[in-house]
Design a protein around this motif. Structure first.
Motif, PDB file in Angstrom:
ATOM      1  N   PRO A 181      24.471  11.230  25.252  1.00  0.00           N
ATOM      2  CA  PRO A 181      23.449  12.284  25.361  1.00  0.00           C
ATOM      3  C   PRO A 181      22.040  11.755  25.100  1.00  0.00           C
ATOM      4  O   PRO A 181      21.101  12.165  25.781  1.00  0.00           O
ATOM      5  CB  PRO A 181      23.857  13.291  24.269  1.00  0.00           C
ATOM      6  N   SER A 270      31.194  14.200  31.557  1.00  0.00           N
ATOM      7  CA  SER A 270      30.951  15.254  32.556  1.00  0.00           C
ATOM      8  C   SER A 270      29.959  16.297  32.044  1.00  0.00           C
ATOM      9  O   SER A 270      29.555  17.191  32.783  1.00  0.00           O
ATOM     10  CB  SER A 270      32.265  15.908  33.010  1.00  0.00           C
ATOM     11  N   ALA A 271      29.538  16.173  30.763  1.00  0.00           N
ATOM     12  CA  ALA A 271      28.459  17.046  30.254  1.00  0.00           C
ATOM     13  C   ALA A 271      27.113  16.602  30.820  1.00  0.00           C
ATOM     14  O   ALA A 271      26.126  17.332  30.716  1.00  0.00           O
ATOM     15  CB  ALA A 271      28.420  16.979  28.728  1.00  0.00           C
ATOM     16  N   ASN A 272      27.061  15.411  31.418  1.00  0.00           N
ATOM     17  CA  ASN A 272      25.810  14.847  31.931  1.00  0.00           C
ATOM     18  C   ASN A 272      25.304  15.667  33.136  1.00  0.00           C
ATOM     19  O   ASN A 272      25.970  15.740  34.164  1.00  0.00           O
ATOM     20  CB  ASN A 272      26.072  13.384  32.341  1.00  0.00           C
ATOM     21  N   ASP A 273      24.126  16.255  32.967  1.00  0.00           N
ATOM     22  CA  ASP A 273      23.660  17.189  34.012  1.00  0.00           C
ATOM     23  C   ASP A 273      23.330  16.490  35.329  1.00  0.00           C
ATOM     24  O   ASP A 273      23.563  17.053  36.405  1.00  0.00           O
ATOM     25  CB  ASP A 273      22.492  18.067  33.521  1.00  0.00           C
ATOM     26  N   ARG A 276      26.624  15.956  37.135  1.00  0.00           N
ATOM     27  CA  ARG A 276      27.128  17.229  37.672  1.00  0.00           C
ATOM     28  C   ARG A 276      26.395  17.574  38.966  1.00  0.00           C
ATOM     29  O   ARG A 276      27.008  17.979  39.969  1.00  0.00           O
ATOM     30  CB  ARG A 276      26.950  18.351  36.635  1.00  0.00           C
ATOM     31  N   TYR A 292      33.546  22.319  36.935  1.00  0.00           N
ATOM     32  CA  TYR A 292      33.380  21.737  35.612  1.00  0.00           C
ATOM     33  C   TYR A 292      33.131  22.870  34.635  1.00  0.00           C
ATOM     34  O   TYR A 292      32.848  24.003  35.038  1.00  0.00           O
ATOM     35  CB  TYR A 292      32.268  20.685  35.559  1.00  0.00           C
ATOM     36  N   LYS A 294      31.409  24.412  30.831  1.00  0.00           N
ATOM     37  CA  LYS A 294      30.113  24.291  30.146  1.00  0.00           C
ATOM     38  C   LYS A 294      30.119  23.063  29.213  1.00  0.00           C
ATOM     39  O   LYS A 294      31.191  22.688  28.693  1.00  0.00           O
ATOM     40  CB  LYS A 294      29.765  25.570  29.387  1.00  0.00           C
ATOM     41  N   PRO A 295      28.919  22.436  29.012  1.00  0.00           N
ATOM     42  CA  PRO A 295      28.867  21.137  28.320  1.00  0.00           C
ATOM     43  C   PRO A 295      29.624  21.078  26.989  1.00  0.00           C
ATOM     44  O   PRO A 295      30.287  20.081  26.704  1.00  0.00           O
ATOM     45  CB  PRO A 295      27.369  20.916  28.112  1.00  0.00           C
ATOM     46  N   GLU A 296      29.573  22.135  26.182  1.00  0.00           N
ATOM     47  CA  GLU A 296      30.249  22.034  24.868  1.00  0.00           C
ATOM     48  C   GLU A 296      31.770  21.992  24.994  1.00  0.00           C
ATOM     49  O   GLU A 296      32.466  21.634  24.047  1.00  0.00           O
ATOM     50  CB  GLU A 296      29.793  23.138  23.903  1.00  0.00           C
ATOM     51  N   CYS A 298      33.087  20.165  27.544  1.00  0.00           N
ATOM     52  CA  CYS A 298      33.359  18.870  28.202  1.00  0.00           C
ATOM     53  C   CYS A 298      33.725  17.839  27.138  1.00  0.00           C
ATOM     54  O   CYS A 298      34.638  17.039  27.320  1.00  0.00           O
ATOM     55  CB  CYS A 298      32.120  18.358  28.927  1.00  0.00           C
ATOM     56  N   THR A 299      32.966  17.831  26.044  1.00  0.00           N
ATOM     57  CA  THR A 299      33.269  16.885  24.963  1.00  0.00           C
ATOM     58  C   THR A 299      34.468  17.433  24.165  1.00  0.00           C
ATOM     59  O   THR A 299      34.902  18.567  24.386  1.00  0.00           O
ATOM     60  CB  THR A 299      32.031  16.714  24.059  1.00  0.00           C
TER      61      THR A 299
END
Ligand code: KG4
Ligand code: ZN
Length: 338
Positions: A181, A270-273, A276, A292, A294-296, A298-299
């Motif tokens: 991040p 895959s949280a990487n905007d 995406r 995909y 939401k980012p929280e 993904c991790t």
């Protein structure tokens, strides 16, 4: 039917409760940034000790904040692998102790299956078969998912994972842990075109990846550069672009060779905007759908473990007193759900 999920495979303690009618009731996470940041990476023994201290209080908080009575929990799902053995054993032991005292079944869950199916936490209508790009701290894999539990490996990294390449490059740039991040934030200030990095294996006919050469290239470059803000941002920008180009090209190849029209992105990276967005653009060009979460989610998190636990519990209600963990548990070893 209500499942308590316990995730302790690496450095995040994740606890969640998933109800088959109400959906995700609670999802709590306790990260260990302050434990590991001074070492610039995860120290396995410290990770296990932290899980030991955090897991039970987090379960108590999850029950209290969701208003769930212990008696309403139908089963416990825990991450049994892949992951760090010490960390896995803490989640498995606490899960088994609770399963015994609450007299409910316990289900071992594969962490990578958790990631792979995590988009279904938000989007129930992902039809099989589909391609999945799994990109995390330990894995870079392209999978053909035929049905729940039936996964064919199409390609994978022959050396380092993409998450590891992000983390190590961020460390060389002096960015804070966890590196992915921070590097991605830094890349937003980068100037396109100042550097040009190699894109290993983009011309190979297979669906494998390699990131160690790129890592070495960046490491040599950084050692010769001044580490001013703009140079670091320009390196971060080109590093992220190179990695994303490789991932997009291989995903496109996977869609083409299989003839499938659906792709799932999952795992921490895959949280990487930017990733995406670039995969989305490629999917539009290939007339394919991309999914995909939401980012929280993904991790690492407990929600994906509770969700897959619920799917597997619906199929098989029995459980065993044997504590099962496997630090190298492969997706291809899983049993499919009929
Ligand atoms: O799935 P995950 O949480 O843990 C494992 O199962 O390994 O993935 C963690 C990885 C780390 O390498 C972290 O730096 C990376 O995911 N990551 C990112 C981003 N968020 C997390 N990498 C790039 N961009 C991000 N936004
Ligand atoms: Zn993970």
């Amino acid at each position: 039917m209500r499942v308590l999920g316990i995730e302790t495979s690496c450095d995040d303690t994740g606890i969640a409760i998933y109800d088959d009618r109400l959906g995700l009731m609670i999802n709590l996470l306790c990260n260990q940034f302050n434990v590991h940041s001074k070492y610039g990476g995860i120290v396995p023994e410290l990770a296990a000790r932290s899980h030991m201290n955090k897991t039970v209080p987090l379960i108590e908080r999850a029950l209290m904040q969701s208003g769930c009575d212990v008696k309403s929990i139908s089963a416990i799902a825990y991450t049994a692998g892949p992951g760090l053995i010490g960390s896995l054993l803490i989640g498995a032991s606490i899960g088994h102790a609770l399963s015994f005292s609450w007299n409910i079944p316990i289900i071992p869950i594969n962490h990578m299956e958790g990631h792979l199916l995590s988009p279904m936490l938000e989007e129930k209508k992902i039809e099989f078969p589909f391609i999945a790009l799994l990109v995390s701290g330990g894995h870079t894999q392209l999978i053909q998912a035929c049905k729940i539990g039936s996964y064919n490996l199409l390609g994978e990294s022959l050396d380092d994972s993409v998450g590891d390449a992000f983390d190590k490059t961020a460390k060389l740039l002096g960015l804070s842990y966890p590196g992915g991040p921070s590097l991605s934030k830094m890349a937003k200030y980068g100037t396109p075109g100042r550097f040009k990095f190699p894109r290993p294996m983009i011309k190979s006919l297979d669906l494998n990846f390699s990131f160690s050469g790129l890592k070495t290239y960046v490491s040599n470059l950084i050692s010769k550069q001044k580490k001013d803000f703009q140079t670091c941002a320009d390196i971060a920008y080109e590093f992220e672009s190179a990695v994303i180009d490789i991932l997009v090209i291989k995903c496109k190849k996977a869609l083409k060779t299989t003839g499938l029209k659906r792709i799932v992105l999952a795992g921490g990276v895959s949280a990487n905007d930017s990733l995406r967005e670039k995969i989305k653009q490629m999917a539009i060009r290939c007339k394919s759908q991309v999914f995909y979460v939401k980012p929280e989610l993904c991790t690492d998190n407990g929600a994906m473990i509770a969700y897959v636990g619920m799917l597997r519990f619906k199929e098989r209600k029995s459980s065993t007193l044997n504590i099962f963990v496997n630090p190298n548990w492969l997706l291809s070893d899983l049993k499919s759900i009929k």
